[in-house]
Each structure stands twice: as C-alpha cells, then as structure tokens.
Scaffold this motif. Structure first.
Motif, PDB file in Angstrom:
ATOM      1  N   ASP A  68       0.830  -1.217   0.000  1.00  0.00           N
ATOM      2  CA  ASP A  68       0.000   0.000   0.000  1.00  0.00           C
ATOM      3  C   ASP A  68       0.857   1.257   0.000  1.00  0.00           C
ATOM      4  OD1 ASP A  68      -2.403  -1.367  -0.097  1.00  0.00           O
ATOM      5  OD2 ASP A  68      -2.751  -1.253   2.070  1.00  0.00           O
ATOM      6  N   ARG A  69       2.005   1.218   0.666  1.00  0.00           N
ATOM      7  CA  ARG A  69       2.906   2.383   0.661  1.00  0.00           C
ATOM      8  C   ARG A  69       3.608   2.546  -0.685  1.00  0.00           C
ATOM      9  NH1 ARG A  69       3.981   0.249   5.724  1.00  0.00           N
ATOM     10  NH2 ARG A  69       6.018  -0.553   5.102  1.00  0.00           N
ATOM     11  N   VAL A  70       3.964   1.421  -1.309  1.00  0.00           N
ATOM     12  CA  VAL A  70       4.680   1.464  -2.588  1.00  0.00           C
ATOM     13  C   VAL A  70       3.760   1.904  -3.724  1.00  0.00           C
ATOM     14  CG1 VAL A  70       5.849   0.018  -4.308  1.00  0.00           C
ATOM     15  CG2 VAL A  70       6.396  -0.243  -1.889  1.00  0.00           C
ATOM     16  N   ALA A  71       2.522   1.441  -3.704  1.00  0.00           N
ATOM     17  CA  ALA A  71       1.553   1.788  -4.760  1.00  0.00           C
ATOM     18  C   ALA A  71       0.270   2.300  -4.101  1.00  0.00           C
ATOM     19  CB  ALA A  71       1.270   0.573  -5.639  1.00  0.00           C
ATOM     20  N   PRO A  72       0.293   3.528  -3.620  1.00  0.00           N
ATOM     21  CA  PRO A  72      -0.872   4.069  -2.902  1.00  0.00           C
ATOM     22  C   PRO A  72      -2.015   4.429  -3.849  1.00  0.00           C
ATOM     23  CG  PRO A  72       0.775   5.769  -3.143  1.00  0.00           C
ATOM     24  CD  PRO A  72       1.389   4.495  -3.690  1.00  0.00           C
ATOM     25  N   GLU A  73      -3.214   4.450  -3.307  1.00  0.00           N
ATOM     26  CA  GLU A  73      -4.357   4.948  -4.058  1.00  0.00           C
ATOM     27  C   GLU A  73      -4.279   6.465  -4.108  1.00  0.00           C
ATOM     28  OE1 GLU A  73      -8.191   3.590  -2.825  1.00  0.00           O
ATOM     29  OE2 GLU A  73      -7.509   1.515  -2.674  1.00  0.00           O
ATOM     30  N   GLY A  74      -4.957   7.038  -5.072  1.00  0.00           N
ATOM     31  CA  GLY A  74      -5.010   8.488  -5.167  1.00  0.00           C
ATOM     32  C   GLY A  74      -4.995   8.941  -6.611  1.00  0.00           C
ATOM     33  N   PRO A  75      -4.977  10.240  -6.815  1.00  0.00           N
ATOM     34  CA  PRO A  75      -5.053  10.797  -8.170  1.00  0.00           C
ATOM     35  C   PRO A  75      -3.696  10.777  -8.889  1.00  0.00           C
ATOM     36  CG  PRO A  75      -4.951  12.566  -6.586  1.00  0.00           C
ATOM     37  CD  PRO A  75      -4.994  11.282  -5.796  1.00  0.00           C
ATOM     38  N   LEU A  76      -2.942   9.713  -8.688  1.00  0.00           N
ATOM     39  CA  LEU A  76      -1.592   9.609  -9.247  1.00  0.00           C
ATOM     40  C   LEU A  76      -1.563   8.964 -10.625  1.00  0.00           C
ATOM     41  CD1 LEU A  76      -0.021   8.122  -5.996  1.00  0.00           C
ATOM     42  CD2 LEU A  76       0.094  10.505  -6.727  1.00  0.00           C
ATOM     43  N   TYR A  77      -2.667   8.333 -11.021  1.00  0.00           N
ATOM     44  CA  TYR A  77      -2.636   7.449 -12.190  1.00  0.00           C
ATOM     45  C   TYR A  77      -3.660   7.879 -13.240  1.00  0.00           C
ATOM     46  CZ  TYR A  77      -0.750   4.803  -8.266  1.00  0.00           C
ATOM     47  OH  TYR A  77      -0.059   4.419  -7.145  1.00  0.00           O
ATOM     48  N   GLU A  78      -3.307   7.654 -14.465  1.00  0.00           N
ATOM     49  CA  GLU A  78      -4.248   7.888 -15.564  1.00  0.00           C
ATOM     50  C   GLU A  78      -5.313   6.799 -15.596  1.00  0.00           C
ATOM     51  OE1 GLU A  78      -4.273   8.096 -20.447  1.00  0.00           O
ATOM     52  OE2 GLU A  78      -2.367   8.187 -19.384  1.00  0.00           O
ATOM     53  N   HIS A  79      -4.886   5.533 -15.372  1.00  0.00           N
ATOM     54  CA  HIS A  79      -5.811   4.396 -15.448  1.00  0.00           C
ATOM     55  C   HIS A  79      -6.576   4.260 -14.132  1.00  0.00           C
ATOM     56  CE1 HIS A  79      -7.378   0.465 -16.536  1.00  0.00           C
ATOM     57  NE2 HIS A  79      -6.962   0.019 -15.361  1.00  0.00           N
ATOM     58  N   ASP A  80      -7.883   4.523 -14.182  1.00  0.00           N
ATOM     59  CA  ASP A  80      -8.739   4.352 -13.009  1.00  0.00           C
ATOM     60  C   ASP A  80     -10.120   3.856 -13.429  1.00  0.00           C
ATOM     61  OD1 ASP A  80      -9.800   6.590 -14.199  1.00  0.00           O
ATOM     62  OD2 ASP A  80      -9.641   7.877 -12.433  1.00  0.00           O
ATOM     63  N   ASP A  81     -10.140   3.047 -14.499  1.00  0.00           N
ATOM     64  CA  ASP A  81     -11.397   2.581 -15.084  1.00  0.00           C
ATOM     65  C   ASP A  81     -12.331   1.906 -14.086  1.00  0.00           C
ATOM     66  OD1 ASP A  81     -10.220   3.520 -17.359  1.00  0.00           O
ATOM     67  OD2 ASP A  81     -10.064   1.580 -18.354  1.00  0.00           O
ATOM     68  N   GLU A  82     -11.758   1.196 -13.116  1.00  0.00           N
ATOM     69  CA  GLU A  82     -12.582   0.465 -12.158  1.00  0.00           C
ATOM     70  C   GLU A  82     -12.481   1.043 -10.758  1.00  0.00           C
ATOM     71  OE1 GLU A  82     -12.330  -3.842 -12.465  1.00  0.00           O
ATOM     72  OE2 GLU A  82     -11.437  -3.599 -14.449  1.00  0.00           O
ATOM     73  N   GLY A  83     -12.017   2.272 -10.637  1.00  0.00           N
ATOM     74  CA  GLY A  83     -11.956   2.916  -9.335  1.00  0.00           C
ATOM     75  C   GLY A  83     -10.544   3.255  -8.908  1.00  0.00           C
ATOM     76  N   ALA A  84     -10.451   3.878  -7.747  1.00  0.00           N
ATOM     77  CA  ALA A  84      -9.170   4.361  -7.245  1.00  0.00           C
ATOM     78  C   ALA A  84      -8.191   3.242  -6.909  1.00  0.00           C
ATOM     79  CB  ALA A  84      -9.402   5.229  -6.012  1.00  0.00           C
ATOM     80  N   ASP A  85      -8.701   2.027  -6.654  1.00  0.00           N
ATOM     81  CA  ASP A  85      -7.801   0.916  -6.327  1.00  0.00           C
ATOM     82  C   ASP A  85      -7.341   0.147  -7.560  1.00  0.00           C
ATOM     83  OD1 ASP A  85     -10.293  -0.258  -6.890  1.00  0.00           O
ATOM     84  OD2 ASP A  85      -9.936  -1.917  -5.520  1.00  0.00           O
ATOM     85  N   ASP A  86      -7.813   0.524  -8.750  1.00  0.00           N
ATOM     86  CA  ASP A  86      -7.542  -0.234  -9.972  1.00  0.00           C
ATOM     87  C   ASP A  86      -6.063  -0.245 -10.346  1.00  0.00           C
ATOM     88  OD1 ASP A  86      -8.063  -1.780 -12.222  1.00  0.00           O
ATOM     89  OD2 ASP A  86      -8.951  -0.155 -13.371  1.00  0.00           O
ATOM     90  N   MET A  87      -5.494   0.909 -10.627  1.00  0.00           N
ATOM     91  CA  MET A  87      -4.086   0.948 -11.041  1.00  0.00           C
ATOM     92  C   MET A  87      -3.139   0.530  -9.931  1.00  0.00           C
ATOM     93  SD  MET A  87      -2.364   1.260 -13.691  1.00  0.00           S
ATOM     94  CE  MET A  87      -0.639   0.783 -13.724  1.00  0.00           C
TER      95      MET A  87
END
Length: 138
Positions: A68-87
């Motif tokens: 979770d620390r290495v790949a946190p949720e949030g507005p960091l990613y372009e790909h969010d087709d299925e929600g904030a936890d997707d990418m």
C-alpha cells in the motif's frame, strides 16, 4: 514427461493474502508425480501470487501495508477505469508476480519449513480468483 493441470477458484478478502498451499498440496497426489516442478499461475492482473512466511499473520499484514505504501491509491494514475484501487492493484501484481514455481520431491512440494503459497488480493472488494496449477515430472 507427464504433465497435469487443474484450475481452482479461490474466494478472497479485500487487500489480504489467502494461503493456498493446502489446495496445491492436496491436488498433487492425484497427479502421480513424485519428482518434478509445480507452477501456480494467477489468471488476473489485480491479484498475484507469492511465497512468504506462513507462521505469523503479522508478516502478511506487513506485506499488504508495504505494498500500500509502494503503490498508494489516489489521483496519481491515468488508469482508473474500475476505481481508485484499480491501477495500484495492477502495480502491486506487477511487483509480486503472476506465478510461483516449487520443486516436487517425493510427491510433495519442497517448500521450506516456514514457507507458504499465497494469493494476494490487491483490490478493495472480495473476488473469486482463478488459479491454474501445472505440474510436470515423473
């Protein structure tokens, strides 16, 4: 050299590791393979497989917290087709891998004393994940 395959369905809990060592070990005797290599393959891009300690639940919680620390949720990613936890789920799966391989010796997996095979669910919802087993040997 004989080859055997099977598909198992594993129900998961959100952002948790589920030990599947028993399912793989329980299938092996039906193959008749005593010496070989078993591959366990996850058919998903937001879940993964890993081998880690199977004695302390703190290890599993720490692995999930680290991911979770290495790949946190949030507005960091372009790909969010299925929600904030997707990418973040895809990144965690990339880091941990889609498959593990374990030698088979004497008809059993040659895992170490404290090793177990885990399916890591990286999404925020439970799923039913497909895992393919393949063993080759004699």
């Amino acid at each position: 050299m004989p080859h055997h395959t099977a598909r198992i369905i594993i129900p998961t809990q959100p952002r948790r590791l589920t030990e599947i060592t028993g399912e793989v070990a329980g299938w092996l005797p039906s193959t008749g393979i005593t010496t070989g290599l078993v591959t366990v393959f996850c058919r998903h891009t937001s879940a993964s497989l890993l081998i880690t300690e199977n004695a302390s639940p703190a290890v599993w919680r720490d692995v999930v917290a680290w991911l979770d620390r290495v790949a946190p949720e949030g507005p960091l990613y372009e790909h969010d087709d299925e929600g904030a936890d997707d990418m973040p789920a895809h990144l965690k799966a990339l880091l941990t891998g889609a498959s593990v391989q374990v030698p088979v010796v004497g008809g059993r997996m040659a895992l170490g004393t404290w090793q177990g095979i885990y399916l890591a669910e990286h999404r925020a919802q439970p799923h039913r994940r497909q895992v393919v087993l393949h063993v080759a040997g004699d």
